[in-house]
Design a protein around this motif. Structure first.
Motif, PDB file in Angstrom:
ATOM      1  N   VAL A  87       0.494  -1.006   0.636  1.00 55.02           N
ATOM      2  CA  VAL A  87       0.459  -0.221  -0.073  1.00 55.02           C
ATOM      3  C   VAL A  87       0.621   1.107   0.355  1.00 55.02           C
ATOM      4  CG1 VAL A  87      -1.626  -1.100   1.746  1.00 55.02           C
ATOM      5  CG2 VAL A  87      -0.278  -0.121   2.822  1.00 55.02           C
ATOM      6  N   VAL A  88       2.412   0.894   0.517  1.00 57.46           N
ATOM      7  CA  VAL A  88       3.064   2.628  -0.185  1.00 57.46           C
ATOM      8  C   VAL A  88       3.599   2.400  -1.033  1.00 57.46           C
ATOM      9  CG1 VAL A  88       5.330   3.090   1.315  1.00 57.46           C
ATOM     10  CG2 VAL A  88       4.373   1.790   2.379  1.00 57.46           C
ATOM     11  N   ASP A  89       3.597   3.900  -1.558  1.00 54.48           N
ATOM     12  CA  ASP A  89       3.491   3.716  -3.409  1.00 54.48           C
ATOM     13  C   ASP A  89       4.805   4.599  -3.191  1.00 54.48           C
ATOM     14  OD1 ASP A  89       2.457   4.101  -5.770  1.00 54.48           O
ATOM     15  OD2 ASP A  89       1.778   5.827  -6.161  1.00 54.48           O
ATOM     16  N   ALA A  90       5.812   3.752  -3.385  1.00 57.92           N
ATOM     17  CA  ALA A  90       7.324   3.420  -3.755  1.00 57.92           C
ATOM     18  C   ALA A  90       7.479   2.690  -4.268  1.00 57.92           C
ATOM     19  CB  ALA A  90       7.735   3.755  -2.364  1.00 57.92           C
ATOM     20  N   PRO A  91       8.534   2.465  -4.774  1.00 57.85           N
ATOM     21  CA  PRO A  91       8.957   1.387  -5.604  1.00 57.85           C
ATOM     22  C   PRO A  91       9.689   0.474  -4.509  1.00 57.85           C
ATOM     23  CG  PRO A  91      10.752   3.232  -6.047  1.00 57.85           C
ATOM     24  CD  PRO A  91       9.812   3.734  -5.375  1.00 57.85           C
ATOM     25  N   GLY A 147      -0.301   5.139 -14.230  1.00 57.02           N
ATOM     26  CA  GLY A 147      -1.762   5.303 -13.413  1.00 57.02           C
ATOM     27  C   GLY A 147      -1.410   4.275 -12.641  1.00 57.02           C
ATOM     28  N   GLY A 148      -0.894   2.975 -13.602  1.00 59.21           N
ATOM     29  CA  GLY A 148      -0.755   1.485 -12.827  1.00 59.21           C
ATOM     30  C   GLY A 148       0.993   1.254 -12.363  1.00 59.21           C
ATOM     31  N   THR A 149       1.291  -0.239 -13.086  1.00 62.37           N
ATOM     32  CA  THR A 149       2.519  -0.002 -12.542  1.00 62.37           C
ATOM     33  C   THR A 149       3.033  -1.122 -13.488  1.00 62.37           C
ATOM     34  OG1 THR A 149       1.483  -1.030  -9.974  1.00 62.37           O
ATOM     35  CG2 THR A 149       3.302  -1.593 -10.443  1.00 62.37           C
ATOM     36  N   VAL A 150       4.623  -0.844 -13.049  1.00 64.05           N
ATOM     37  CA  VAL A 150       5.147  -1.992 -13.812  1.00 64.05           C
ATOM     38  C   VAL A 150       6.583  -2.408 -13.424  1.00 64.05           C
ATOM     39  CG1 VAL A 150       7.269  -1.422 -15.785  1.00 64.05           C
ATOM     40  CG2 VAL A 150       5.078  -0.173 -15.950  1.00 64.05           C
ATOM     41  N   VAL A 161      -3.057  -5.206  -4.421  1.00 65.88           N
ATOM     42  CA  VAL A 161      -3.458  -4.638  -3.278  1.00 65.88           C
ATOM     43  C   VAL A 161      -3.603  -3.908  -2.731  1.00 65.88           C
ATOM     44  CG1 VAL A 161      -4.309  -6.959  -2.286  1.00 65.88           C
ATOM     45  CG2 VAL A 161      -2.650  -5.672  -1.709  1.00 65.88           C
ATOM     46  N   SER A 162      -2.918  -3.006  -3.578  1.00 67.79           N
ATOM     47  CA  SER A 162      -2.494  -1.887  -4.127  1.00 67.79           C
ATOM     48  C   SER A 162      -3.497  -0.226  -4.219  1.00 67.79           C
ATOM     49  CB  SER A 162      -0.808  -1.261  -4.408  1.00 67.79           C
ATOM     50  OG  SER A 162      -1.407  -0.982  -6.140  1.00 67.79           O
ATOM     51  N   GLY A 163      -3.043   0.383  -4.294  1.00 66.64           N
ATOM     52  CA  GLY A 163      -4.410   1.873  -4.835  1.00 66.64           C
ATOM     53  C   GLY A 163      -4.242   1.716  -5.920  1.00 66.64           C
TER      54      GLY A 163
END
Length: 518
Positions: A226-230, A301-304, A251-253
């Motif tokens: 849930v922490v928006d960091a690398p 807006g998502g994840t790579v 489970v992330s934002g």
């Protein structure tokens, strides 16, 4: 009131039917003729007039029954079309044979920052930033492969569907009278790729195992996710690092946006660069006409997820570092900066700290990627999870092979638990799949596993085949510990020998009363 009058088609019959309504002084605001039906909208026609109107129409040769309608078919089609266009999230434009816009949906109006009415007063060249596309479409009869275009300064992939005038019964190869243009934003493409690649969903429940190591990992990962960091995930090959990365995204934002991955070891430097950052039209030989967005644009807006980050070249490491600093990059062949909001999750089986010391991995990038860290344990470090994983893979393999679900006997269980598993979970999956594929037995023996995977060399525990699963496993654990304890007479030494945790070995020794009290 709206009515449908059925008739037998002949010359002039529609005119005669309308003449009946005219003689009764009924105003007609809409007429649709589709033999053998004529649809009429007359606001002044009331329900009590229908019997007498039916009688008057009977005087016209070939007229049948009159039915009441809620809406005329043509108007229904138009309303349905308007609703379909309004709910479409992708911009859509319909153009005529000369390239002028005749229909635009709400998404197109939003993308161009014009009203739908204003759009329908313009030509395609006045809307797109790319000059010459309108002429090219007209010249090729609106049969143009998908290409990237710029709409109000933003990149879109344009799909062209020709609109053809029917020729007899052939409604697909007639004369082109226009086209429907659909524009796909890079993030929409990324979302569709994500949906195709991860249709089963993601989450920590997909990580199978109830061992102490896995429970601890899931607890830590739930906080990290849930922490928006690398995030950097380390672990041996085949342990399931990608599965853990997907679970963290799920489970992330950012769970509602795309999760896209690139294996840095699978592509040469040039291809990996174009996959990550995209390229412009004509950037290099073989480049797709119109250009192509990269993973960073499609995952906005998502994840790579960058798998095997330790294999990335120093040149790409420098470009990635710059992107991590400010979220900006340039496509290959472009001088325009693109800014996106993407979370980077990376994974490797290599020792990045050692690579930094050797100069093969940038120190500044290492600290950028290693803000958060998770370690995926090797399978030999969590032996309690081997049999649950094996059962899971057996069910999947039997389903794929269309066989009844098989089970393992005690000797097969012993062989699985005793193996060192250098290939980890991936190797276990391969062993099970090969055994299920090649064996016709409902109960798999250690011999089936030996035949499928030569690396399994554990001693077979001979046990009564009628014993339950739990009793078989307990018998093997007791035998293994009793044989090894005299050589490694402490829980710590024995844990080191079996490459597992001291606490787990201590628990097992107490369970089986080892060493025996005298």
């Amino acid at each position: 009131m709206r009515i449908n009058i059925q008739f037998k088609d002949r010359v002039g019959i529609a005119h005669e039917i309308l003449a009946v309504l005219a003689r009764r002084g009924l105003n007609v605001v809409a007429v649709e003729v589709d033999p053998p039906n004529i649809y009429i909208d007359s606001p002044e026609l009331l329900e009590f007039m229908l019997p007498s109107l039916q009688a008057d129409c009977q005087s016209v040769r070939g007229v049948g029954e009159i039915k009441v309608l809620d809406v005329l078919p043509g108007i229904r089609r138009r309303l349905n079309l308007d609703t379909m266009m309004a709910v479409m999230e992708d911009p859509v434009l319909a153009i005529d044979a000369s390239g002028h816009i005749v229909i635009a949906n709400v998404a197109a109006a939003t993308a161009t920052r014009m009203s739908e009415t204003s759009l329908c007063q313009r030509s395609l060249n006045q809307v797109l930033d790319d000059a010459g596309i309108q002429e090219e479409l007209v010249n090729c009869a609106f049969r143009l492969p998908s290409r990237e275009v710029s709409l109000n300064g933003e990149p879109y992939f344009m799909d062209v569907t020709p609109v053809s005038e029917p020729q007899g019964v052939d409604i697909t190869h007639g004369r082109s009278v226009g086209a429907v243009l659909t524009f796909h934003a890079p993030t929409r493409i990324g979302g569709r790729l994500h949906a195709l690649q991860h249709s089963e969903g993601s989450g920590f429940h997909f990580i199978i195992g109830e061992s102490e190591q896995i429970r601890s990992l899931k607890t830590k990962a739930a906080r990290v996710a849930v922490v928006d960091a690398p995030l950097l995930i380390t672990g041996e090959t085949g342990t399931g690092k990608e599965l853990l990365a997907q679970a963290c995204h799920g489970v992330s934002g950012r769970c509602s946006a795309a999760f896209l991955e690139l294996n840095c070891a699978a592509l040469p430097e040039s291809l990996a660069e174009s996959e990550l950052f995209g390229y412009m039209s004509g950037a290099f030989t073989g480049a797709q006409r119109g250009g192509k967005p990269g993973l960073f644009e499609m995952a906005d807006g998502g994840t790579v997820f960058l798998d095997e980050i330790g294999e990335m070249s120093l040149y790409l490491q420098a470009k990635l570092l710059r992107f991590l600093n400010d979220g900006k990059f340039r496509r290959i062949g472009s001088d325009k900066e693109v800014k996106v909001n993407v979370r980077i999750i990376s994974a490797t089986h290599r020792n990045l700290r050692k690579m930094v010391q050797e100069g093969s991995f940038r120190e500044d990038l290492f600290y950028r990627l290693n803000v958060l860290h998770l370690e995926m344990p090797a399978l030999r470090e969590r032996p309690d999870d081997i049999l649950p994983l094996a059962r899971h893979f057996i069910e999947r393999a039997c389903t794929q092979a269309q066989k009844p679900v098989c089970r393992l006997n005690s000797s097969a269980c012993a062989a699985l638990v005793s193996n060192h598993w250098p290939g980890n979970v991936r190797q276990l999956q391969n062993v099970v799949f090969r055994a299920i594929t090649m064996s016709d037995q409902r109960v798999l023996d250690a011999a089936d596993l030996d035949w499928a995977e030569g690396s399994i060399t554990a001693d077979v525990v001979k046990s009564d085949a009628t014993e339950s699963w739990e009793l078989s496993v307990n018998a093997f654990e007791r035998s293994l510990l009793e044989n090894l304890y005299p050589q490694y007479p402490s829980s710590r030494k024995l844990a080191t020998r079996l490459a597992t945790s001291h606490s787990m070995i201590a628990t097992k020794l107490r369970k089986y009363g080892i060493p025996q009290k005298r």
